[in-house]
Design an enzyme around this catalytic site. Structure first.
Site, PDB file in Angstrom:
ATOM      1  CE  LYS A 207       1.302 -10.697  -7.474  1.00 45.86           C
ATOM      2  NZ  LYS A 207       0.054 -10.929  -6.706  1.00 45.86           N
TER       3      LYS A 207
ATOM      4  CG  ASP B 171       0.476  -7.575  -5.448  1.00 45.79           C
ATOM      5  OD1 ASP B 171      -0.295  -8.462  -5.046  1.00 45.79           O
ATOM      6  OD2 ASP B 171       1.546  -7.306  -4.846  1.00 45.79           O
TER       7      ASP B 171
HETATM    8  P1  NDP Z   1      -1.070  -1.298  -1.630  1.00 46.36           P
HETATM    9  O1  NDP Z   1       0.078  -0.819  -2.434  1.00 46.36           O
HETATM   10  O2  NDP Z   1      -2.427  -0.713  -1.868  1.00 46.36           O
HETATM   11  O3  NDP Z   1      -0.766  -1.127  -0.081  1.00 46.36           O
HETATM   12  C1  NDP Z   1       0.345  -1.741   0.502  1.00 46.36           C
HETATM   13  C2  NDP Z   1       0.407  -1.350   1.968  1.00 46.36           C
HETATM   14  O4  NDP Z   1       1.378  -2.166   2.604  1.00 46.36           O
HETATM   15  C3  NDP Z   1       0.839   0.087   2.185  1.00 46.36           C
HETATM   16  O5  NDP Z   1       0.253   0.574   3.356  1.00 46.36           O
HETATM   17  C4  NDP Z   1       2.349  -0.049   2.344  1.00 46.36           C
HETATM   18  O6  NDP Z   1       2.952   1.005   3.103  1.00 46.36           O
HETATM   19  C5  NDP Z   1       2.454  -1.360   3.096  1.00 46.36           C
HETATM   20  N1  NDP Z   1       3.735  -1.996   2.771  1.00 46.36           N
HETATM   21  C6  NDP Z   1       4.168  -2.404   1.538  1.00 46.36           C
HETATM   22  N2  NDP Z   1       5.406  -2.907   1.610  1.00 46.36           N
HETATM   23  C7  NDP Z   1       5.753  -2.816   2.897  1.00 46.36           C
HETATM   24  C8  NDP Z   1       6.921  -3.177   3.602  1.00 46.36           C
HETATM   25  N3  NDP Z   1       7.983  -3.730   2.970  1.00 46.36           N
HETATM   26  N4  NDP Z   1       6.924  -2.966   4.941  1.00 46.36           N
HETATM   27  C9  NDP Z   1       5.845  -2.407   5.572  1.00 46.36           C
HETATM   28  N5  NDP Z   1       4.721  -2.038   4.949  1.00 46.36           N
HETATM   29  C10 NDP Z   1       4.685  -2.241   3.640  1.00 46.36           C
HETATM   30  O7  NDP Z   1      -1.106  -2.888  -1.835  1.00 46.36           O
HETATM   31  P2  NDP Z   1      -2.305  -3.917  -1.607  1.00 46.36           P
HETATM   32  O8  NDP Z   1      -3.135  -3.477  -0.459  1.00 46.36           O
HETATM   33  O9  NDP Z   1      -2.927  -4.167  -2.914  1.00 46.36           O
HETATM   34  O10 NDP Z   1      -1.504  -5.247  -1.217  1.00 46.36           O
HETATM   35  C11 NDP Z   1      -1.192  -5.577   0.133  1.00 46.36           C
HETATM   36  C12 NDP Z   1      -0.916  -7.065   0.232  1.00 46.36           C
HETATM   37  O11 NDP Z   1      -2.078  -7.797  -0.188  1.00 46.36           O
HETATM   38  C13 NDP Z   1       0.229  -7.591  -0.637  1.00 46.36           C
HETATM   39  O12 NDP Z   1       0.854  -8.669   0.027  1.00 46.36           O
HETATM   40  C14 NDP Z   1      -0.494  -8.124  -1.864  1.00 46.36           C
HETATM   41  O13 NDP Z   1       0.271  -9.106  -2.538  1.00 46.36           O
HETATM   42  C15 NDP Z   1      -1.723  -8.723  -1.220  1.00 46.36           C
HETATM   43  N6  NDP Z   1      -2.884  -8.924  -2.079  1.00 46.36           N
HETATM   44  C16 NDP Z   1      -3.409  -7.901  -2.823  1.00 46.36           C
HETATM   45  C17 NDP Z   1      -4.522  -8.119  -3.601  1.00 46.36           C
HETATM   46  C18 NDP Z   1      -5.170  -7.028  -4.365  1.00 46.36           C
HETATM   47  O14 NDP Z   1      -6.211  -7.292  -4.981  1.00 46.36           O
HETATM   48  N7  NDP Z   1      -4.661  -5.798  -4.361  1.00 46.36           N
HETATM   49  C19 NDP Z   1      -5.133  -9.453  -3.700  1.00 46.36           C
HETATM   50  C20 NDP Z   1      -4.562 -10.435  -2.799  1.00 46.36           C
HETATM   51  C21 NDP Z   1      -3.460 -10.163  -2.054  1.00 46.36           C
HETATM   52  P3  NDP Z   1       3.868   2.107   2.358  1.00 46.36           P
HETATM   53  O15 NDP Z   1       2.918   2.920   1.517  1.00 46.36           O
HETATM   54  O16 NDP Z   1       4.497   2.846   3.467  1.00 46.36           O
HETATM   55  O17 NDP Z   1       4.841   1.333   1.508  1.00 46.36           O
HETATM   56  O1  2IT Z   2      -2.309 -11.520  -4.994  1.00 45.77           O
HETATM   57  C1  2IT Z   2      -3.370 -11.435  -5.666  1.00 45.77           C
HETATM   58  O2  2IT Z   2      -4.200 -12.336  -5.662  1.00 45.77           O
HETATM   59  C2  2IT Z   2      -3.594 -10.209  -6.433  1.00 45.77           C
HETATM   60  N1  2IT Z   2      -2.771  -9.299  -6.365  1.00 45.77           N
HETATM   61  C3  2IT Z   2      -4.797 -10.094  -7.326  1.00 45.77           C
HETATM   62  C4  2IT Z   2      -4.563 -10.779  -8.632  1.00 45.77           C
HETATM   63  C5  2IT Z   2      -5.639 -10.565  -9.675  1.00 45.77           C
HETATM   64  O3  2IT Z   2      -5.380 -11.047 -10.808  1.00 45.77           O
HETATM   65  O4  2IT Z   2      -6.683  -9.971  -9.413  1.00 45.77           O
END
Ligand code: NDP
Ligand code: 2IT
Length: 449
Positions: A129, A169
């Protein structure tokens, strides 16, 4: 204390001593080690091979300076990191997070989780990561591009299609991946598409990678619901937290399968839309215009925006935390239970606190842990790497059906492993044990390296 318990206790103690102040990392390790007693008891070879001592120490942590110039001509300096946790199953693999809260602790917790998540996909992926304390909110495209270029100027020395493959992420989506990959090509002078995933479909990306984490989460929920008489996605009331990539596509798939998704949130508040969220409008506001969630309420009308409030107060059958770590605590879990929630599945990484998980167990709510439930994103990244290596591109339906197959399989593996180790229904233990065994066996086979 049994020998197995003593070994697990020593491993956690080492993590605490060696990593002062790294509370997220400690929490993530604790959750895994807590599940492993039955497997360590049955397999003394894991203790003899030093597996528990080895898996708690990342292979490598790279930390670097990221200078960039903002639109006012002022030099800014951010911190950049890449945690290369384990390469036992394949190249290091895992996303990059750009968020103001990012520290080495955040990325060690995420890297540790990623090792086990990636093992569950069944693909040949190690775990890693990376990220930075850069805050993309309110930055111009030019600022984001210059930051990404500076970040990659250093990261390029540490990654490669057979070495370490980053992706997105929080704060890193298609725009950032494009800038990062462009700079990698510029630095190396090569088209090495498999060096990063989440690329646009026009230049080496995979169809369905954008949708994969959210869609995969809902496929996983569909499997969980086979053990939940009387509740199906069709006709259910769903709440998601966050409104980013994972939240949006989880909401889209859930509503395609007949659920009504009534609420979502961002870091400023939540929106409640009793008719079901208008997901095209949400996508336009968050993805295209990059505006706040409050803009959704202003434009949609007939729904309510609750600034500064917690989305878990909304009544639902199914709750999908899809924002960030420790966003759902013990009190939130109690509120959800009182309001009749029957299933919680983690789209984000470690969104439920340890106390929340205890309450969820006590109240008999079905629980889908992150490493299993949100593995669809990285699994589809693995499919993108496969397509890049073969210099071909599958169509959307093919990738989506592979994703569905992988998620169904992860659920079946976690459930069967929980049965085998005497904790039926406990998908946390099932997922942790199945993943641990795959990584541990690969480590034993390859010697002490
Ligand atoms: P994005 O940046 O697309 O969206 C994040 C969302 O979460 C936004 O709505 C943001 O609001 C909110 N957020 C972030 N930090 C905070 C906080 N401290 N408190 C409250 N709200 C918060 O990220 P993703 O959707 O890609 O990721 C979301 C989660 O999913 C993370 O935990 C990530 O690790 C996990 N994840 C992502 C994957 C991927 O493929 N993208 C794969 C697997 C897991 P705001 O804009 O107001 O900050
Ligand atoms: O938390 C996760 O699994 C991710 N942000 C996606 C990682 C990836 O390599 O697609």
């Amino acid at each position: 204390m049994s020998d197995a318990d003593a070994v697990l206790h020593d491993a956690l103690d080492t993590v605490v001593q060696r990593n002062p102040g790294q509370v997220l990392y400690r929490q993530a390790v604790h959750e895994v080690l807590e599940s492993l007693a039955p497997v360590v008891r049955q397999h003394p070879e894991y203790v003899e091979g030093g597996i528990l001592k080895r898996i708690i120490e990342p292979e490598r942590v790279v930390s670097f300076r990221v200078p960039w110039v903002d639109d006012n001509g002022v030099v800014q300096v951010q911190r950049g990191f890449r945690v290369q946790f384990s390469s036992d199953l394949g190249p290091y693999k895992g996303g990059l997070r750009f968020h103001k809260s990012v520290t080495e602790d955040t990325l060690k917790f995420l890297g540790f989780e990623q090792v086990f998540k990636n093992a569950l996909t069944g693909l040949g992926l190690g775990g890693g990561k990376g990220g930075s304390d850069f805050d993309p909110h309110g930055k111009s495209n030019g600022e984001v591009m210059r930051f990404c270029q500076s970040f990659m100027a250093e990261l390029a020395h540490h990654i490669g299609a057979d070495l370490d493959v980053p992706a997105g992420d929080i704060g890193v989506g298609g725009r950032e991946i494009g800038y990062l990959y462009g700079q990698y090509r510029k630095i190396t002078g090569r088209n090495e598409a498999g060096v990063i995933t989440g690329k646009g479909v026009g230049y080496g990306g995979s169809w369905a990678r954008t949708e994969a984490t959210g869609y995969g989460l809902v496929y996983f929920v569909r499997e969980m619901l086979r053990d939940c008489p009387g509740l199906t996605l069709e006709g259910s009331r769903v709440v998601v937290s966050g409104s980013g990539n994972v939240a949006l596509y989880a909401a889209k798939k859930a509503s395609q399968l007949g659920a009504t998704v009534v609420a979502c949130s961002d870091s400023q508040g939540y929106v409640l839309d009793e008719d079901g969220l208008d997901l095209d409008l949400l996508s336009e506001i968050k993805d295209v215009r990059r505006e706040r969630l409050s803009a959704y309420a202003d434009e949609r009308g007939n729904c309510t925006y609750f600034p500064g409030k917690n989305v878990w107060e909304v009544e639902c059958d199914i709750a999908l935390p899809c924002a960030t770590q420790n966003e759902l605590d013990g009190n939130d879990a109690r509120t959800l239970a009182e309001n009749g929630c029957r299933l919680i599945a983690e789209g984000a990484n470690m969104p439920c606190t340890e106390e929340a998980i205890e309450v969820i167990h006590e109240k008999g709510i079905l629980f889908g842990p992150a490493k299993a439930a949100n593995a669809g994103g990285v699994a589809t990244s693995g499919l993108e790497m496969r397509q890049n290596a073969g210099r071909l591109q599958w169509d959307f339906e093919r990738v989506d059906s592979e994703l569905d197959r992988i998620m169904t399989n992860i659920h079946a593996t976690a459930a069967a492993t929980a049965d085998e180790y005497g904790v039926p229904g406990d998908l946390i233990a099932g997922a942790n044990i199945a993943a641990f065994r795959r990584v541990a066996d690969a480590m034993l086979a390859q010697g002490v390296i």
